[in-house]
Structure formats: structure tokens, C-alpha cells
Design an enzyme around this catalytic site. Structure first.
Site, PDB file in Angstrom:
ATOM      1  CG  ASN A  39       5.835  -0.822  31.951  1.00 23.05           C
ATOM      2  OD1 ASN A  39       5.524  -0.713  33.125  1.00 23.05           O
ATOM      3  ND2 ASN A  39       6.388   0.179  31.279  1.00 23.05           N
ATOM      4  CD  GLU A  64       0.661  -1.028  25.509  1.00 22.93           C
ATOM      5  OE1 GLU A  64       1.047  -0.076  24.814  1.00 22.93           O
ATOM      6  OE2 GLU A  64       1.399  -1.956  25.880  1.00 22.93           O
ATOM      7  CG  ASN A  75       3.033   3.804  25.511  1.00 22.38           C
ATOM      8  OD1 ASN A  75       3.966   4.398  26.011  1.00 22.38           O
ATOM      9  ND2 ASN A  75       2.753   2.543  25.805  1.00 22.38           N
ATOM     10  CD  GLU A 126       5.471   0.604  27.568  1.00 20.18           C
ATOM     11  OE1 GLU A 126       5.804  -0.439  28.175  1.00 20.18           O
ATOM     12  OE2 GLU A 126       4.676   0.612  26.620  1.00 20.18           O
ATOM     13  CE  LYS A 134       4.065  -0.242  22.963  1.00 19.21           C
ATOM     14  NZ  LYS A 134       3.752  -0.668  24.358  1.00 19.21           N
ATOM     15  CB  CYS A 167       7.216  -1.826  25.440  1.00 18.31           C
ATOM     16  SG  CYS A 167       6.999  -3.392  26.322  1.00 18.31           S
TER      17      CYS A 167
HETATM   18  N1  CDT Z   1       4.088  -2.681  27.174  1.00 16.28           N
HETATM   19  C1  CDT Z   1       4.197  -3.580  26.189  1.00 16.28           C
HETATM   20  O1  CDT Z   1       4.251  -3.230  25.018  1.00 16.28           O
HETATM   21  N2  CDT Z   1       4.206  -4.870  26.558  1.00 16.28           N
HETATM   22  C2  CDT Z   1       4.280  -5.923  25.589  1.00 16.28           C
HETATM   23  C3  CDT Z   1       3.532  -7.108  26.033  1.00 16.28           C
HETATM   24  C4  CDT Z   1       3.250  -7.987  24.881  1.00 16.28           C
HETATM   25  S1  CDT Z   1       3.165  -9.612  25.300  1.00 16.28           S
HETATM   26  C5  CDT Z   1       4.134 -10.381  24.100  1.00 16.28           C
HETATM   27  C6  CDT Z   1       5.711  -6.346  25.278  1.00 16.28           C
HETATM   28  O2  CDT Z   1       6.045  -6.473  24.108  1.00 16.28           O
HETATM   29  O3  CDT Z   1       6.482  -6.599  26.187  1.00 16.28           O
END
Ligand code: CDT
Length: 317
Positions: A197, A146, A110, A47, A127, A172
Site C-alpha cells: 500500500n 505503522e 503487519n 498488504e 513485516k 511493502c
Molecule cells: N505500507 C508501506 O510500507 N508503505 C511504504 C510507504 C513508505 S514511503 C517511502 C512503502 O514503502 O511503500
């Protein structure tokens, strides 16, 4: 006819704020070259693969925010990746921040694209499940903005006929939601590609560290694969970006829910596996034969209701 795809999960190590697109693209091309030597047909990148994970900062300068977005895909900075992939005949998944322009109207997503071995974009995904918050949160040890920088994706979860199979994409946080996989599963998906990420600590619960975060990551991806009889390729941007740690653990998961290949470092690393799309068939025709076993008359709440509605405790039983 064999339907084996040799997949390279092309994990990227950290990208610092000071790194420009060329730094990222050069490293992606190096991984692509390795994938070519190892006979890969498909490479999956993370991502937001072209920049640092900027939603960890509350950026006030609009010009600085815009500098993280791509108005065109491909563009001059990423063209070397598209060109080399086409020369090698390798398809790839790439995550990036998309600036979508429609006249004077601009929108921010995203996004990921699936690029065919001929260098043409086969599909685009935006996303859907944006995590985090929309305004600065002083309670957090770091930000996850985000919801400030992106709007939720408007393209749903399509599945594309590609590479003699049916491929889907997500990004993600989408991997934590069973609906993501099921909507693609209902279209017969055989391989889900996803970049991530994931901060190695929880900004709202600092005692929650890598081990539990890694467990939740694996649990979500393995369950999604098994419950839909599909391959899932999950690829991290990993390591420490300007003092903020990201999980690694990029992995290729079979339709049995097993991790068949994974990265071992927090740097640039390729994990390779031969993924036979026909391995999906057994699960799709037995325990997860949706047509035979799903009971949609009991699932109405899933699309009618967003949050929890508890039974009224005062209602007569
Ligand atoms: N980039 C991204 O979507 N990160 C989220 C952080 C959320 S914390 C549970 C993830 O799901 O990894």
C-alpha cells in the site's frame, strides 16, 4: 520436470473505511475465479488486503484500532476465500493486520500468510521494516503510523519449500531494503511474494508525486529480483481510499529484473505470467553465485551497525 508457476498478481482497488471484510473478500474471490479461469496456480493479494490502509489515521479509540485486526486466520469473514481457493487448487498470499494472542498478552503485526492449494497455511511472515512514525506528526500532509499500530516482525525472512520451488514473503516497505532479498537469496529463494500500500504522494514532500514514487517502487523490486536471481511478485492495493491516493503498478518481475506482467488500472485487476523457476538458475550460478563471489569479510557493518557512522574528520590520515 517443469517448474512453471502461473502466477496471478491480484491487485485490489481501494477499500473505503466504510467497507467491511465481506466487501474485500467478495472482490478477492472474484479475482480468484478469474485466476482459476486463466489457469493460475498461485494468486498474490496486497498488504492489509482486508481493510483500508488505516495507518494513515491517528486513531485514538482502542476499540476502533482493534477492529482492523484479525485475531484468527482464517476466520469466518475470510473462510470463503480459503474455501474457494482450496476447491480451485490455487495457493495464495494474503496480507492482513494480525492480533497475536498469548494468554493475556496481545501483540500486533503487519502480517502475510502463504496458503497452499489444499487450504493449509504453509508459512507466516511479519513485516520487519515498518515505515513512518509512532506518534502524530503535524508536519505531514497525512499520517503514516505503522510504528504506532505494529511492532516489527519477529520471524525473520524465512523461505518455504512450496510449489516445487523455494518461496519467500515480505511486505511493502521491505521491498526497498536490499537486505530483505539478500537474506532470502542466501536461502536460495526463487520467488518473493509481496503486497503493498504505497501512498502516491510523499507526506513529507508533497511535490513528490506518482511518477517518482512509481520509479522507486520499480527500481527496488527489479534490483531485488536481479541481484538475487529470483522472481518477485509485487501487488498493490491501489486507487483513492477516502481521499488518499495509493499507487498501482502491480507487477511480476523475472530473475533478469524485467517486468513481464503488470496492471494498467487502479482498480481490481489480475496480471498473469508464467514464471519458470528454472529461469533463476543462470543468475544464481553465474554473476550472483554467492558462494564464489561474496566477500563477507567486508560486510561486517551490515549486521553490526544500524545508522551511519561517518569517518572521524579529525582522525589522522
Ligand atoms: N505500507 C508501506 O510500507 N508503505 C511504504 C510507504 C513508505 S514511503 C517511502 C512503502 O514503502 O511503500
Amino acid at each position: 520436470m517443469s517448474r512453471v508457476i502461473r502466477v496471478g498478481a491480484a491487485q485490489l482497488g481501494p477499500l473505503q473505511k466504510s467497507d467491511n471484510r465481506k466487501v474485500a473478500v467478495d472482490r478477492m474471490v472474484a479475482l480468484l475465479e478469474q485466476a482459476g479461469r486463466e489457469g493460475c496456480n498461485l494468486v498474490v493479494y496486497p498488504e492489509l488486503a482486508l481493510t483500508t490502509f488505516f495507518p494513515r489515521w491517528d486513531i485514538e479509540d482502542p476499540a476502533e484500532v482493534e477492529s482492523y485486526f484479525e485475531p484468527d486466520m482464517p476466520n469466518a469473514a475470510v473462510q470463503p476465500l480459503f474455501d474457494r481457493a482450496r476447491e480451485l487448487g490455487i495457493a495464495f498470499y494474503l496480507g492482513y493486520a494480525e492480533l497475536a494472542k498469548n494468554g493475556a498478552d496481545t501483540r500486533h503485526f503487519n502480517t502475510s500468510v502463504l496458503v497452499g492449494p489444499d487450504g493449509r497455511i504453509i508459512g507466516k511472515y511479519r513485516k520487519v521494516h515498518l515505515p513512518g512514525h509512532a506518534t502524530f506528526d503535524p508536519q505531514r500532509t497525512f499520517q503514516h503510523l505503522e510504528k504506532k499500530y505494529f511492532e516489527p516482525g519477529d520471524l525473520g525472512f524465512p523461505v518455504w519449500p512450496a510449489m516445487d520451488g523455494l518461496l519467500g514473503m515480505c511486505i511493502c516497505n521491505d521491498r526497498r531494503w536490499p537486505e530483505t532479498y539478500r537474506v532470502m537469496g542466501l536461502q536460495g529463494v526463487e520467488m518473493v511474494l509481496l503486497g503493498f500500500n504505497t501512498p502516491a504522494t510523499n507526506s513529507q514532500r508533497p511535490e513528490e508525486q506518482d511518477e517518482l514514487r512509481g520509479f522507486h517502487h520499480e527500481l527496488s523490486v527489479q534490483a531485488g529480483a536481479y541481484q538475487n536471481g529470483t522472481w518477485v511478485v509485487a501487488v498493490a492495493k491501489a486507487g483513492e481510499e477516502d481521499g488518499h491516493k495509493l499507487l498501482g503498478d502491480s507487477m511480476i518481475v523475472s530473475p533478469a529484473g524485467l517486468i513481464v506482467a503488470r496492471t494498467k488500472t487502479l482498480g481490481d485487476e489480475l496480471a498473469v505470467a508464467d514464471c519458470d523457476l528454472d529461469d533463476c538458475v543462470f543468475y544464481k550460478e553465474t554473476v550472483f553465485d554467492f558462494a564464489r563471489h561474496r566477500r563477507i569479510e567486508h560486510y561486517e557493518r551490515i549486521t553490526k551497525q544500524v545508522g551511519v557512522v561517518r569517518p572521524d574528520s579529525t582522525a589522522a590520515v
